[in-house]
Design a protein around this motif. Structure first.
Motif, mmCIF file in Angstrom:
data_model
loop_
_atom_site.group_PDB
_atom_site.id
_atom_site.type_symbol
_atom_site.label_atom_id
_atom_site.label_comp_id
_atom_site.label_asym_id
_atom_site.label_seq_id
_atom_site.Cartn_x
_atom_site.Cartn_y
_atom_site.Cartn_z
ATOM 1 N N VAL A 1 115.905 28.139 29.460
ATOM 2 C CA VAL A 1 116.049 29.357 30.270
ATOM 3 C C VAL A 1 114.700 29.883 30.751
ATOM 4 C CG1 VAL A 1 116.696 31.794 30.125
ATOM 5 C CG2 VAL A 1 118.255 30.035 29.298
ATOM 6 N N ILE A 2 113.640 29.743 29.935
ATOM 7 C CA ILE A 2 112.340 30.295 30.323
ATOM 8 C C ILE A 2 111.510 29.299 31.132
ATOM 9 C CG2 ILE A 2 112.330 31.789 28.302
ATOM 10 C CD1 ILE A 2 110.132 29.924 27.136
ATOM 11 N N GLU A 3 112.100 28.117 31.433
ATOM 12 C CA GLU A 3 111.322 27.053 32.098
ATOM 13 C C GLU A 3 110.761 27.520 33.441
ATOM 14 O OE1 GLU A 3 110.257 23.624 34.403
ATOM 15 O OE2 GLU A 3 112.027 24.828 34.853
ATOM 16 N N LYS A 4 111.539 28.287 34.178
ATOM 17 C CA LYS A 4 111.075 28.799 35.463
ATOM 18 C C LYS A 4 110.228 30.052 35.246
ATOM 19 C CE LYS A 4 113.422 25.699 37.777
ATOM 20 N NZ LYS A 4 112.714 24.560 38.399
ATOM 21 N N GLY A 5 108.944 29.902 35.394
ATOM 22 C CA GLY A 5 108.054 31.043 35.270
ATOM 23 C C GLY A 5 107.202 31.039 34.022
ATOM 24 N N PHE A 6 107.755 30.575 32.896
ATOM 25 C CA PHE A 6 106.996 30.613 31.648
ATOM 26 C C PHE A 6 106.795 29.229 31.020
ATOM 27 C CE2 PHE A 6 108.702 34.891 32.045
ATOM 28 C CZ PHE A 6 107.609 35.677 31.713
ATOM 29 N N GLU A 7 107.379 28.205 31.585
ATOM 30 C CA GLU A 7 107.372 26.835 31.067
ATOM 31 C C GLU A 7 108.209 26.718 29.803
ATOM 32 O OE1 GLU A 7 103.534 24.476 32.383
ATOM 33 O OE2 GLU A 7 102.965 26.146 31.069
ATOM 34 N N ALA A 8 108.881 25.583 29.676
ATOM 35 C CA ALA A 8 109.880 25.391 28.625
ATOM 36 C C ALA A 8 109.273 25.404 27.229
ATOM 37 C CB ALA A 8 110.608 24.068 28.859
ATOM 38 N N VAL A 9 110.121 25.703 26.253
ATOM 39 C CA VAL A 9 109.751 25.511 24.854
ATOM 40 C C VAL A 9 109.597 24.003 24.617
ATOM 41 C CG1 VAL A 9 110.487 25.835 22.461
ATOM 42 C CG2 VAL A 9 111.056 27.559 24.187
ATOM 43 N N THR A 10 108.597 23.630 23.835
ATOM 44 C CA THR A 10 108.341 22.204 23.568
ATOM 45 C C THR A 10 109.290 21.710 22.474
ATOM 46 O OG1 THR A 10 106.576 22.883 22.076
ATOM 47 C CG2 THR A 10 105.937 22.252 24.305
ATOM 48 N N ILE A 11 110.559 21.591 22.834
ATOM 49 C CA ILE A 11 111.623 21.297 21.882
ATOM 50 C C ILE A 11 111.423 19.935 21.213
ATOM 51 C CG2 ILE A 11 114.112 20.902 21.651
ATOM 52 C CD1 ILE A 11 114.430 22.892 24.047
ATOM 53 N N GLY A 12 111.117 18.925 22.017
ATOM 54 C CA GLY A 12 110.970 17.583 21.468
ATOM 55 C C GLY A 12 109.841 17.491 20.452
ATOM 56 N N ALA A 13 108.716 18.102 20.747
ATOM 57 C CA ALA A 13 107.573 18.039 19.834
ATOM 58 C C ALA A 13 107.860 18.774 18.532
ATOM 59 C CB ALA A 13 106.335 18.625 20.510
#
Length: 478
Positions: free
Chosen positions: A109-121
């Motif tokens: 949800v925050i990918e646009k504007g704030f960059e995504a959470v680094t879920i995979g890492a």
């Protein structure tokens, strides 16, 4: 502890550090460093804990991602592992090889504007820590059952089903034609994305839990489907798809024109310490050669980056569409560019040139035309734009189709679809042969590891339901 979350407003996205391209291209070690505990907690705290978690919606396993991110942010790592592993058989593998930029992270949800959470890492961090701490346990059941299942194929789908059924107490036997379990994970994916001990420690643990592996066992040669049906209460076919797609152009028979999986398997076997005469002779080695890879998917990226590490003189990728339309992960494309791969966009092969051995690829430039019925732009050749791309080794990474299983298995009654995949009842996941199920790429076509895991977990439930229902139905008197 809610105040620990929603930190995306003050913390920027930080991915794990990558080793410098000049260094990592010299070996096959994984390129990403691990998060330290503080960084993992910080990055997990960026999660917005949104009401509709699109990261979970777009994960094939529908993982409870916000939950284990919150637990990580709070330092409750063992609980984070328990939540993560409850829906994922191989979270330490998905954290490494999933194209998160197209799945969970791409829909954050925050990918646009704030960059995504680094879920995979974060997922990789949780599970590497879990292995180090001894939290990961073999699939030992509370009680043993008499039910047995024969699983054909030791890839992601077959192993996921094996783990689920063994955890319920089933007697699980896995049959695979190769000498190691893992399928694509062990022989297809290079070490710089997935080091092999990550796989072998998991399969060793499965053996410890009671799963029996029958390796170097080829169905149709060493055992038949009829024999497996007689021996087990149910049979699962999860062979994957390994038949390389070809290209109908002149010169495909020339020496030095090879399929992607042949090239990758030779490299991975060499890394595992096997004797590989075709590699040692130079036939399947890129060292000192001008390498051209045809294709734009993740397999093509694996071939390109493997060639760099083998010491190729030059490495070029030919792809008939542009960068924006590549089917592979953009993260992998970026890594390949960093490591010195040259991409030739909007370029399609017309044929291979050479006398006995390939010396070049005749290509033509393309342009994007109108969208087709799927909405994807068609490609059309530009007249008079042909030229020759010099090459000593050409690797065809054009995708995979199913092998002819009814012929391979000597089981002509086994029904296939018009695409050659096994035909199944979509509700029960059973083929036309009673008690014989199928899952993974052999049903859906070439796909992602994570979809194989999902299918394996689903089919385990269908198998258990089938056997239970059969037991409750009175058998007709003979």
């Amino acid at each position: 502890m809610a105040e620990r979350m929603l930190q995306f407003v003050r913390l920027s996205q930080q991915t794990p550090e990558k080793r410098a391209a000049t260094i990592r291209r010299e070996d096959f070690d994984e390129i990403y460093q691990r998060f330290d505990p503080a960084r993992a907690s910080e990055q997990a705290s960026r999660c917005s804990q949104c009401g509709v978690p699109f990261c979970s919606v777009h994960c094939p396993l529908q993982q409870n991602i916000p939950d284990w991110l919150k637990l990580t942010a709070e330092g409750r790592l063992e609980e984070a592992y328990e939540v993560n592993s409850a829906t994922n058989t191989f979270p330490e593998i998905c954290g490494r090889v999933c194209p998160q930029d197209r799945l969970c992270e791409g829909n954050c949800v925050i990918e646009k504007g704030f960059e995504a959470v680094t879920i995979g890492a974060v997922e990789r961090y949780i599970n590497d820590t879990a292995w180090e701490k001894g939290w990961v346990k073999p699939p030992r059941p509370v009680r043993e059952l008499e039910h047995s299942v024969g699983i054909v194929g030791a890839g992601p789908a077959g192993l996921a089903a094996a783990e689920r059924l063994r955890s319920q107490g089933w007697q699980v036997h896995v049959y695979d034609r190769y000498d190691r379990a893992g399928g694509l994970l062990i022989y297809g994916i290079p070490n710089f994305k997935l080091e092999k001990d990550v796989i072998t420690r998991r399969t060793a643990q499965f053996e410890e839990g009671g799963i029996v592996f029958h390796l170097n066992c080829e169905v149709g040669r060493d055992v038949t489907i009829a024999e497996l049906r007689e021996k087990h209460d149910a049979v699962l076919i999860a062979t994957g798809v390994y038949k390389a797609r070809d290209i109908a152009v002149p010169g495909t028979e020339l020496e030095g024109v090879v399929p992607a999986m042949t090239f990758l398997t030779a490299s991975n076997r060499k890394g595992l310490g096997d004797a590989v005469p075709e590699f040692d002779s130079g036939a399947l080695s890129a060292e000192g050669k001008r390498v051209v890879v045809i294709g734009g998917g993740d397999t093509a990226m694996d071939c390109l980056r493997t060639s760099i590490r083998q010491g190729a003189a030059s490495v070029t990728c030919l792809y008939r569409r542009d960068k924006a339309n590549m089917p592979g992960s953009m993260r992998e494309v970026h890594n390949a560019e960093e490591e010195g791969v040259r991409f030739s966009w909007l370029t399609a092969p017309e044929g291979f040139e050479g006398e006995g051995r390939v010396t070049g690829v005749r290509v033509t430039k393309m342009h994007l035309g109108l969208p087709d019925a799927t909405g994807r732009q068609q490609v059309e050749p530009i007249p008079g734009s042909s030229f020759v791309e010099p090459a000593d080794l050409v690797i065809k990474a054009l995708g995979f189709d199913p092998e002819d299983l009814p012929v391979m298995f000597n089981e002509p009654a086994l029904k296939v679809s018009r695409w050659g995949t096994l035909a199944v009842d979509r509700r029960t996941m059973m083929t036309n042969l009673p008690g014989v199920f199928a899952a993974g790429d052999i049903v859906r076509g070439a796909s992602l590891v994570v979809w194989g895991i999902r299918d394996g977990r689903d089919v385990a439930e269908r198998i258990a339901e089938y056997v239970k229902a059969r037991e409750t139905v009175p058998q007709a008197a003979e």
